[in-house]
Design a protein around this motif. Structure first.
Motif, PDB file in Angstrom:
ATOM      1  N   ARG A 163       0.837  -1.202   0.000  1.00  0.00           N
ATOM      2  CA  ARG A 163       0.000   0.000   0.000  1.00  0.00           C
ATOM      3  C   ARG A 163       0.868   1.246   0.000  1.00  0.00           C
ATOM      4  O   ARG A 163       1.928   1.283   0.627  1.00  0.00           O
ATOM      5  N   THR A 164       0.398   2.267  -0.689  1.00  0.00           N
ATOM      6  CA  THR A 164       1.059   3.558  -0.645  1.00  0.00           C
ATOM      7  C   THR A 164       0.658   4.264   0.650  1.00  0.00           C
ATOM      8  O   THR A 164      -0.226   3.805   1.377  1.00  0.00           O
ATOM      9  N   GLU A 165       1.306   5.378   0.943  1.00  0.00           N
ATOM     10  CA  GLU A 165       0.944   6.145   2.134  1.00  0.00           C
ATOM     11  C   GLU A 165      -0.494   6.640   2.053  1.00  0.00           C
ATOM     12  O   GLU A 165      -1.151   6.843   3.074  1.00  0.00           O
ATOM     13  N   GLY A 166      -0.987   6.790   0.840  1.00  0.00           N
ATOM     14  CA  GLY A 166      -2.366   7.230   0.667  1.00  0.00           C
ATOM     15  C   GLY A 166      -3.374   6.107   0.749  1.00  0.00           C
ATOM     16  O   GLY A 166      -4.573   6.330   0.611  1.00  0.00           O
ATOM     17  N   GLY A 167      -2.887   4.887   0.956  1.00  0.00           N
ATOM     18  CA  GLY A 167      -3.786   3.749   1.104  1.00  0.00           C
ATOM     19  C   GLY A 167      -4.099   3.024  -0.177  1.00  0.00           C
ATOM     20  O   GLY A 167      -4.883   2.078  -0.180  1.00  0.00           O
ATOM     21  N   HIS A 168      -3.483   3.415  -1.292  1.00  0.00           N
ATOM     22  CA  HIS A 168      -3.746   2.747  -2.564  1.00  0.00           C
ATOM     23  C   HIS A 168      -2.993   1.419  -2.627  1.00  0.00           C
ATOM     24  O   HIS A 168      -1.838   1.323  -2.197  1.00  0.00           O
ATOM     25  N   VAL A 169      -3.668   0.411  -3.163  1.00  0.00           N
ATOM     26  CA  VAL A 169      -3.068  -0.915  -3.295  1.00  0.00           C
ATOM     27  C   VAL A 169      -2.317  -1.001  -4.618  1.00  0.00           C
ATOM     28  O   VAL A 169      -2.816  -0.559  -5.655  1.00  0.00           O
ATOM     29  N   LEU A 170      -1.117  -1.570  -4.579  1.00  0.00           N
ATOM     30  CA  LEU A 170      -0.335  -1.739  -5.787  1.00  0.00           C
ATOM     31  C   LEU A 170       0.622  -2.906  -5.605  1.00  0.00           C
ATOM     32  O   LEU A 170       0.817  -3.408  -4.497  1.00  0.00           O
ATOM     33  N   LEU A 171       1.198  -3.360  -6.705  1.00  0.00           N
ATOM     34  CA  LEU A 171       2.191  -4.411  -6.630  1.00  0.00           C
ATOM     35  C   LEU A 171       3.404  -3.930  -5.847  1.00  0.00           C
ATOM     36  O   LEU A 171       3.832  -2.776  -6.002  1.00  0.00           O
ATOM     37  N   ARG A 172       3.969  -4.800  -5.012  1.00  0.00           N
ATOM     38  CA  ARG A 172       5.244  -4.481  -4.403  1.00  0.00           C
ATOM     39  C   ARG A 172       6.262  -4.245  -5.507  1.00  0.00           C
ATOM     40  O   ARG A 172       6.278  -4.977  -6.504  1.00  0.00           O
ATOM     41  N   PRO A 173       7.092  -3.227  -5.393  1.00  0.00           N
ATOM     42  CA  PRO A 173       8.021  -2.895  -6.483  1.00  0.00           C
ATOM     43  C   PRO A 173       8.901  -4.064  -6.916  1.00  0.00           C
ATOM     44  O   PRO A 173       9.156  -4.240  -8.108  1.00  0.00           O
ATOM     45  N   GLU A 174       9.351  -4.892  -5.966  1.00  0.00           N
ATOM     46  CA  GLU A 174      10.227  -5.995  -6.341  1.00  0.00           C
ATOM     47  C   GLU A 174       9.478  -7.069  -7.127  1.00  0.00           C
ATOM     48  O   GLU A 174      10.047  -7.711  -8.018  1.00  0.00           O
ATOM     49  N   ILE A 175       8.180  -7.258  -6.823  1.00  0.00           N
ATOM     50  CA  ILE A 175       7.390  -8.231  -7.580  1.00  0.00           C
ATOM     51  C   ILE A 175       7.104  -7.704  -8.977  1.00  0.00           C
ATOM     52  O   ILE A 175       7.181  -8.440  -9.972  1.00  0.00           O
ATOM     53  N   ALA A 176       6.800  -6.415  -9.072  1.00  0.00           N
ATOM     54  CA  ALA A 176       6.608  -5.798 -10.391  1.00  0.00           C
ATOM     55  C   ALA A 176       7.869  -5.928 -11.236  1.00  0.00           C
ATOM     56  O   ALA A 176       7.806  -6.215 -12.442  1.00  0.00           O
ATOM     57  N   ALA A 177       9.026  -5.751 -10.601  1.00  0.00           N
ATOM     58  CA  ALA A 177      10.290  -5.845 -11.325  1.00  0.00           C
ATOM     59  C   ALA A 177      10.547  -7.262 -11.825  1.00  0.00           C
ATOM     60  O   ALA A 177      11.061  -7.459 -12.934  1.00  0.00           O
ATOM     61  N   VAL A 178      10.189  -8.262 -11.022  1.00  0.00           N
ATOM     62  CA  VAL A 178      10.366  -9.656 -11.439  1.00  0.00           C
ATOM     63  C   VAL A 178       9.485  -9.961 -12.639  1.00  0.00           C
ATOM     64  O   VAL A 178       9.921 -10.599 -13.609  1.00  0.00           O
ATOM     65  N   ILE A 179       8.231  -9.511 -12.610  1.00  0.00           N
ATOM     66  CA  ILE A 179       7.327  -9.749 -13.735  1.00  0.00           C
ATOM     67  C   ILE A 179       7.870  -9.098 -14.994  1.00  0.00           C
ATOM     68  O   ILE A 179       7.918  -9.710 -16.070  1.00  0.00           O
TER      69      ILE A 179
END
Length: 210
Positions: A163-179
């Motif tokens: 989650r971002t500081e604003g509460g938005h859900v997103l892929l963890r950066p390391e998982i996005a990088a692996v994909i």
């Protein structure tokens, strides 16, 4: 991301390593949801495919749809789906096992002759736990878990999402990088060699194909 951490994402509980990506454009269809949830699922798929540089298609020439997502209340509903038993071998036995264990989700992958993903069937029994998950979070989790053939233990201790500081859900950066790295066209679509993790790590570290 250290190579050993990447390797763990694709090393199954039996000790075998296997990383596979889709070998064809993804043609999705979603059953059992309203239009709003359908749009959420397809939006998540578009976002992750854009990240990976992978194509989405209206239809698959062989299967029609090659990513099928089913939302339902009870596992007993699955055998009633027309022709699903032709797509999922041993469907009655599978349903019995899932009912016995109280599972609320299950994924079945199919592969082409080279071992790349050619189809995926996602089954989501909307029990109290899954029903409490926001639709955008559930959609992003499921899409992430279908983009690659992850280990069966890849996300047992930590979610693929953050989650971002604003509460938005997103892929963890390391998982996005692996994909993103796994879909580098220079890399093979399938590898059972743990050294593949080194190649993924190199691309992630460089921020571009190595």
């Amino acid at each position: 991301m250290p190579p050993e951490d990447i390797e763990a994402l694709f090393t199954r509980s039996d000790g075998t390593f296997l990383c596979a990506r889709w070998g064809r454009p993804i043609a999705p269809v979603v059953f059992g949801v309203d239009d709003a949830t359908l749009a959420t699922v397809k939006g998540a798929l578009e976002a992750v495919c854009t990240l990976a540089g992978h194509e989405i298609a209206e239809t698959d020439p062989e299967l029609g749809a090659n990513l099928m997502v089913f939302f339902f209340r009870e596992w007993s509903e699955l055998p009633e789906v027309p022709n699903l038993d032709r797509l999922i071998e041993g469907l009655p036995d599978l349903v019995a096992r899932l009912e016995a264990t109280g599972a609320n989700q299950y994924r079945v992958f199919r592969f082409d002759a080279g071992g790349a993903i050619r189809a995926c069937f996602v089954f989501l029994r909307m029990d109290a736990d899954l029903s409490a998950v926001p639709a955008d979070t559930l959609a992003l989790v499921q899409v992430t878990q279908t983009m690659l053939l992850w280990s069966d233990t890849a996300f047992t201790d930590r979610s693929a999402l953050g989650r971002t500081e604003g509460g938005h859900v997103l892929l963890r950066p390391e998982i996005a990088a692996v994909i993103r790295a796994a879909y580098d066209p220079v890399l093979p679509a399938v590898s059972d060699d743990p050294a593949h993790a080194l190649r993924l790590s190199a691309r992630i570290a460089a921020g571009r194909p190595a």
